[in-house]
Design an enzyme around this catalytic site. Structure first.
Site, PDB file in Angstrom:
ATOM      1  N   GLU A 177       0.790  -1.235   0.000  1.00 41.23           N
ATOM      2  CA  GLU A 177       0.000   0.000   0.000  1.00 41.23           C
ATOM      3  C   GLU A 177       0.823   1.287   0.000  1.00 41.23           C
ATOM      4  OE1 GLU A 177      -2.888  -0.130   3.152  1.00 41.23           O
ATOM      5  OE2 GLU A 177      -3.882  -1.875   2.339  1.00 41.23           O
ATOM      6  N   GLU A 369      -5.231  -8.665   1.071  1.00 41.33           N
ATOM      7  CA  GLU A 369      -5.862  -8.303   2.343  1.00 41.33           C
ATOM      8  C   GLU A 369      -7.337  -8.043   2.118  1.00 41.33           C
ATOM      9  OE1 GLU A 369      -4.249  -4.985   4.562  1.00 41.33           O
ATOM     10  OE2 GLU A 369      -2.194  -5.665   4.205  1.00 41.33           O
TER      11      GLU A 369
END
Ligand code: FCB
Length: 469
Positions: A177, A369
């Site tokens: 991320e 995720e």
């Protein structure tokens, strides 16, 4: 759609997935390891940030976390008990290079070698993330991700890890991320290192991407040709709350900033057109070959998704059209929310997977995720009833099955997260685990969602060996 999903039996759900689909769970070093000052680990920006009063809820830190550094063998057994095919973890850069570059700490490498060997002994495939936000503090003191040199230091670090573990790890994720490392860390300041400078966020984002591009060939140089190298991005897709032109305009801006800012350089060779003007910022410092390096082909893209944003166009044309400050409708009438106040909207995940396949031609995808925080309680001594998490997971897993049916090349799903852990600025008060952690004793208790997930995985594997109806 929900009723239909809930009506599916686990066997029906499991049967929707292709053979060799990988079921896993994900964690990150700073959120679980603890042992922050042991075995010559250097400090990271998260040690400094969490030690700063007011930055993390409850003054929590990752000093002890779930003490995974010491409980690793027990945690791997837990993974085995859950029947996981794979485990995604991150490597703490400051454990390997306490000063960020230079002196290598063998004890740090030894720990990850023990972890990987343990996983392999239990037939669990390791997916390693090289950077999940814990930048060595020593590098921060030299400018951190605002300093171009950090990108080169990252590529050196990647190579050092791969020298030691490249023969055993099949899947490498350079970054987790980058949007969060750059924007939450340097733009909004709600994550480490805590800067509040939107222009700096663009610079940080560019250097993180550059570090990825520099690291990919260094990883490939020391891994077998079968090794898969990728990166994980977070996606919170923007949807229109109505069909007014100003809404459609703001959705496009939100999309350019939240999705395409860091995705387009990886797959299209450049930043989205007009993004920087729309943000009323300058372009980051891009040097000659940077965009080509960043677009170095990779094997897979990791997708993290939890929710969506429902955007309403701002009526007043006087408001500057800032793509990162759009008007998000919240709460959405009739919608359900997790404990993070994130709307539960599984279609966002399937839509995103299909879009990555159709518009970006990503050759392979993993959901690296997906999961939900709810306030769980230990019931008696052995059970944690978390029906809302089961419902969340079931609906998202059903959604990804739909995306696969529509052609998305999805190869695996990792639930966030194995264990309750240090949820960054939220500290320990948000519980995302499918395993409950009783922090005072560090006892692990598999939640009902963990039992449900284990059952789904074993049903999937048995269904593979049964004739299809
Ligand atoms: C993601 C992070 C992960 C975790 C989840 C809830 O943004 O990658 O570490 O905190 O959110």
């Amino acid at each position: 759609m929900d009723d239909a999903n809930n009506a599916l039996t686990d066997v029906e759900l499991a049967r929707q997935f292709p053979a060799n689909f990988i079921w896993g769970a994900a964690t990150a070093a700073y959120q679980i390891e603890g042992a922050a000052r042991e075995d010559e680990r250097g400090l990271s920006i998260w040690d400094a940030f969490s030690a700063t009063p007011g930055k993390v809820a409850g003054g929590d830190t990752g000093d002890v976390a779930t003490n995974h550094y010491h409980r690793m063998p027990e945690d791997v057994k837990l993974m085995k008990q859950l029947g996981l095919d794979a485990y995604r973890f991150s490597i703490a850069w400051p454990r390997i290079l306490p000063d960020g570059r230079g002196r290598v700490n063998e004890k740090g490498l030894d720990f990850y070698e023990r972890l990987v060997d343990n996983l392999l002994e239990h037939n669990i495939r390791p997916f390693a993330t090289l950077f999940h936000w814990d930048l060595p503090l020593a590098l921060h003191h030299k400018g951190g991700w605002l300093n171009r040199d950090t990108a080169y230091a990252f590529a050196d670090y990647a190579e050092i890890v791969v020298w030691r573990l490249g023969d055993r790890i099949s899947h490498w994720i350079t970054h987790n991320e980058p949007w969060c490392s750059a924007y939450l860390g340097y733009g909004l300041g709600i994550h480490a290192p805590g800067l509040q400078d939107r222009q700096a966020a663009l610079t940080a984002g560019h250097h993180v991407l550059l570090s990825h591009g520099l690291a990919v060939p260094r990883i490939r140089a020391h891994t077998p040709p079968t090794a898969q190298v990728g990166i994980t991005l977070n996606f919170t897709p923007a949807y229109p709350a109505d069909d007014r032109p100003e809404t459609l305009r703001d959705v496009a801006l939100a999309d350019a900033f939240s999705t395409r800012w860091l995705l387009d350089p990886l797959y299209c060779g450049g930043y989205p057109e007009h993004l920087f003007e729309a943000l009323q910022l300058n372009a980051p410092p891009i040097q000659n070959d940077d965009m080509a390096l960043i677009a170095t082909p990779i094997d897979f893209l990791g997708v993290n998704n939890y929710t969506r944003s429902l955007v309403r166009g701002r009526p007043s044309p006087a408001t500057p059209p800032l793509a990162d400050a759009c008007d998000v409708l919240s709460p959405v009438p009739g919608a359900c929310y997790t404990d993070m106040a994130w709307e539960i909207y599984p279609q966002a995940l399937s839509d995103m997977l299909i879009r990555l396949h159709r518009d970006y031609h990503v050759p392979a995808l993993y959901v690296t995720e997906n999961g939900a925080a709810f306030s769980d309680n230990l019931n008696g001594d052995t059970r944690v009833h978390d029906p809302r998490r089961i419902d969340y997971l079931r609906r998202h897993i059903q959604a990804i099955a739909g995306a696969i049916q529509q052609g998305a090349p999805l190869h695996g799903y990792f639930v966030w997260t194995l264990l309750d852990n240090f949820e960054w600025a939220e500290g320990y008060r948000k519980r995302f685990g499918i395993v409950y952690v009783d922090y005072p004793t560090q006892r692990r208790i598999i939640k009902d969602s963990g039992h449900w997930y284990a059952n789904l995985i074993s049903t999937f594997h048995s269904a593979q060996n049964m004739p299809q109806p």
